[in-house]
Design a protein around this motif. Structure first.
Motif, PDB file in Angstrom:
ATOM      1  N   THR A 132       0.826  -1.202   0.000  1.00 36.18           N
ATOM      2  CA  THR A 132       0.000   0.000   0.000  1.00 36.18           C
ATOM      3  C   THR A 132       0.867   1.261   0.000  1.00 36.18           C
ATOM      4  OG1 THR A 132      -1.775  -1.140   1.165  1.00 36.18           O
ATOM      5  CG2 THR A 132      -1.784   1.263   1.254  1.00 36.18           C
ATOM      6  N   THR A 314      -0.909  12.068   8.031  1.00 41.62           N
ATOM      7  CA  THR A 314      -2.073  11.219   8.300  1.00 41.62           C
ATOM      8  C   THR A 314      -1.662   9.947   9.010  1.00 41.62           C
ATOM      9  OG1 THR A 314      -3.163  12.084   6.321  1.00 41.62           O
ATOM     10  CG2 THR A 314      -4.030  10.045   7.235  1.00 41.62           C
ATOM     11  N   ARG A 315      -0.568   9.339   8.579  1.00 42.99           N
ATOM     12  CA  ARG A 315      -0.103   8.102   9.210  1.00 42.99           C
ATOM     13  C   ARG A 315       0.194   8.313  10.692  1.00 42.99           C
ATOM     14  NH1 ARG A 315       4.634   5.536   5.711  1.00 42.99           N
ATOM     15  NH2 ARG A 315       4.450   4.016   7.409  1.00 42.99           N
ATOM     16  N   SER A 368      -6.305  10.919   1.997  1.00 37.14           N
ATOM     17  CA  SER A 368      -5.618   9.861   2.731  1.00 37.14           C
ATOM     18  C   SER A 368      -6.367   9.507   4.008  1.00 37.14           C
ATOM     19  CB  SER A 368      -4.177  10.280   3.053  1.00 37.14           C
ATOM     20  OG  SER A 368      -4.141  11.490   3.785  1.00 37.14           O
ATOM     21  N   THR A 369      -6.958  10.510   4.660  1.00 41.08           N
ATOM     22  CA  THR A 369      -7.770  10.237   5.845  1.00 41.08           C
ATOM     23  C   THR A 369      -9.017   9.450   5.465  1.00 41.08           C
ATOM     24  OG1 THR A 369      -6.999  12.272   6.907  1.00 41.08           O
ATOM     25  CG2 THR A 369      -9.009  11.289   7.773  1.00 41.08           C
ATOM     26  N   THR A 372      -8.164   5.856   4.678  1.00 40.08           N
ATOM     27  CA  THR A 372      -7.788   5.122   5.877  1.00 40.08           C
ATOM     28  C   THR A 372      -9.007   4.743   6.701  1.00 40.08           C
ATOM     29  OG1 THR A 372      -5.689   6.320   5.965  1.00 40.08           O
ATOM     30  CG2 THR A 372      -6.378   5.193   7.971  1.00 40.08           C
ATOM     31  N   THR A 376     -13.098   0.967   7.839  1.00 42.79           N
ATOM     32  CA  THR A 376     -12.812   0.415   9.164  1.00 42.79           C
ATOM     33  C   THR A 376     -14.003  -0.322   9.764  1.00 42.79           C
ATOM     34  OG1 THR A 376     -13.388   2.576  10.106  1.00 42.79           O
ATOM     35  CG2 THR A 376     -11.052   2.129   9.729  1.00 42.79           C
ATOM     36  N   ALA A 453      -8.754   3.406  13.619  1.00 43.51           N
ATOM     37  CA  ALA A 453      -8.344   2.060  13.221  1.00 43.51           C
ATOM     38  C   ALA A 453      -8.246   1.172  14.446  1.00 43.51           C
ATOM     39  CB  ALA A 453      -6.998   2.105  12.509  1.00 43.51           C
TER      40      ALA A 453
END
Length: 453
Positions: A132, A314-315, A368-369, A372, A376, A453
């Motif tokens: 990814t 974001t990560r 990206s948020t 992610t 979930t 997450a």
């Protein structure tokens, strides 16, 4: 190189071709407009009709792969993309160019989801995070570099090479797939295609951007009204069909999930609108401010650098902060970046760089948020359906953004008496900034724990 690395490489190369098809032509638009005598609305369709082809083909990809095998679909889609590139580069009119762009889009719509399925299946779950990360890197670099490459091709060769150069690359990947990809067999279970759902969705996805584009063209108001009416009727019929069908082509019931729903709206209003802003900005910077195609394309480099910072942020921040503050920051920064282009200071190089950097950071923070958080709370057994719905919305976002702002610019330019007046462009930027903040009510409804997450 291991078998799984080869399969991943094939997918990433195909993904890069698809991304290049979306972004490489932006710097070529003014030259294309002059040579083919195309209107602003028709220029918007150069990107829109490619997105349309993608959107129509994506739901069919997984069904077709089960019927004839993923390897065959992947190779065939690359050859279709190559044929579309050659046809587009040799087109003698805007209508022919748009037809070949639709062919390219249909190929790309089969290419990406099938390649993604091949690659992710080859990796065990514990190794997919690395894959990814590489995919995100490709998704960042190609949109950043391809406009600059396209600008160089336009300035030193011709706008036609922006399309033709895709063909040998796609053909080479197809040949490499014959060597590297293992032979697969069609699935023993061959589900029937939801024909009614496919037809209704295709009509909706075609007529909606068509109607929005026709609004800006003089004398086309009746045709625009008919196209929009057909889109609304077909869309309503599809919703009715999908909610009653046991296996619809796209299961709209999945949008009851708050994060998937909010992420979809974010895509419509942030990266989708940015696609339209990029179209308007390309014309504004070259036709009004006098920049070359290369200088215009190079503005995607600060966009890419800021996007990388947003993805890395974001990560780090998602787990501790959740999606809501990241969405809020991304929306505000993107809107401010667009508004900078609406000011008289857009003629200054540093202001343009700051504008594109802000749009890159804000839009990437949102996307990206969203990616992610969106899946979930989706059940594992519904992941394929949710992924199809997500990708359709993503492509539709890009298509609508270019259609709406491109059509609006054409309408404003037609009503302007002064050919050198920057007001139509600036009005488009202001309206785009307002569209970007539309998801705020949905974001504010999210609870602090949603999407973690």
């Amino acid at each position: 190189m291991s078998v799984r690395s080869r399969i991943a490489t094939l997918y990433l190369l195909g993904f890069a071709v698809d991304l290049a098809n979306m972004f490489i032509f932006n710097a070529a638009l003014p030259a294309l407009q002059r040579e083919l005598d195309a209107s602003v609305a028709q220029l918007a369709w150069v990107g829109t009709i490619y997105m349309l082809g993608l959107t129509v083909a994506i739901p069919v990809g997984s069904w077709l792969a089960r019927r004839v095998g993923e390897r065959r679909v992947f190779i065939s889609s690359l050859l279709v993309v190559a044929a579309g590139g050659i046809g587009g580069g040799t087109a003698t009119g805007i209508a022919a160019l748009l037809a070949w762009r639709l062919v390219q889009g249909l190929g790309g719509g089969l290419l990406v989801p099938v390649g993604q399925s091949m690659a992710y299946r080859a990796y065990p779950p514990q190794d997919r995070a690395h894959l990814t990360a590489v995919v995100m890197t490709v998704a960042l670099l190609v949109p950043a570099l391809s406009p600059a490459i396209g600008g160089i091709a336009v300035d030193h060769l011709s706008w036609r090479w922006v399309f033709i150069c895709i063909a040998p690359l796609a053909a080479a990947i197809a040949a490499l797939t014959l060597v590297w990809a293992p032979t697969d067999r069609p699935s023993e279970s061959r589900p029937a295609l939801d024909i009614a759902g496919f037809l209704l969705s295709a009509i909706t996805l075609f007529c909606l951007p068509l109607g929005l584009t026709l609004i800006s063209q003089a004398g086309s108001a009746p045709h625009a009204a008919v196209a929009l009416a057909v889109a609304i009727a077909a869309g309503a019929a599809y919703v009715h069909h999908a909610l009653r069908s046991r296996e619809p082509l796209l299961d709209l019931r999945l949008l009851s999930d708050p994060m998937l729903r909010t992420g979809s709206i974010i895509y419509l209003c942030v990266p989708g609108v940015f696609t339209g802003v990029n179209l308007v900005a390309s014309l504004y910077l070259q036709n009004r401010l006098g920049l070359t195609a290369t200088e215009t394309g190079m503005l995607m480099l600060p966009w890419a650098g800021a996007s990388f910072v947003a993805i890395m942020s974001t990560r780090r921040l998602f787990a501790s902060q959740g999606p809501r503050p990241l969405f809020l920051a991304g929306i505000v920064v993107t809107s401010l970046g667009v508004l900078l282009l609406a000011t008289p200071f857009a003629g200054l190089p540093m202001v343009r760089i700051l504008s594109f950097a802000a749009m890159g950071f804000g839009a990437s923070l949102c996307t990206s948020t969203a990616q992610t958080a969106a899946f979930t709370s989706v059940r594992t057994d519904r992941m394929a359906e949710a992924s199809a719905l997500w990708n359709i919305n993503r492509q539709l976002s890009f298509s609508l953004g270019a259609s709406v702002l491109g059509g609006l610019l054409g309408l404003l330019l037609a009503g302007s008496d002064n050919a050198g007046d920057p007001a139509p462009y600036r009005s488009c930027f202001v309206i785009a900034a307002l569209l970007i903040v539309l998801p705020l009510p949905f974001v504010l409804r999210l609870q602090s724990g949603d999407g973690h997450a």
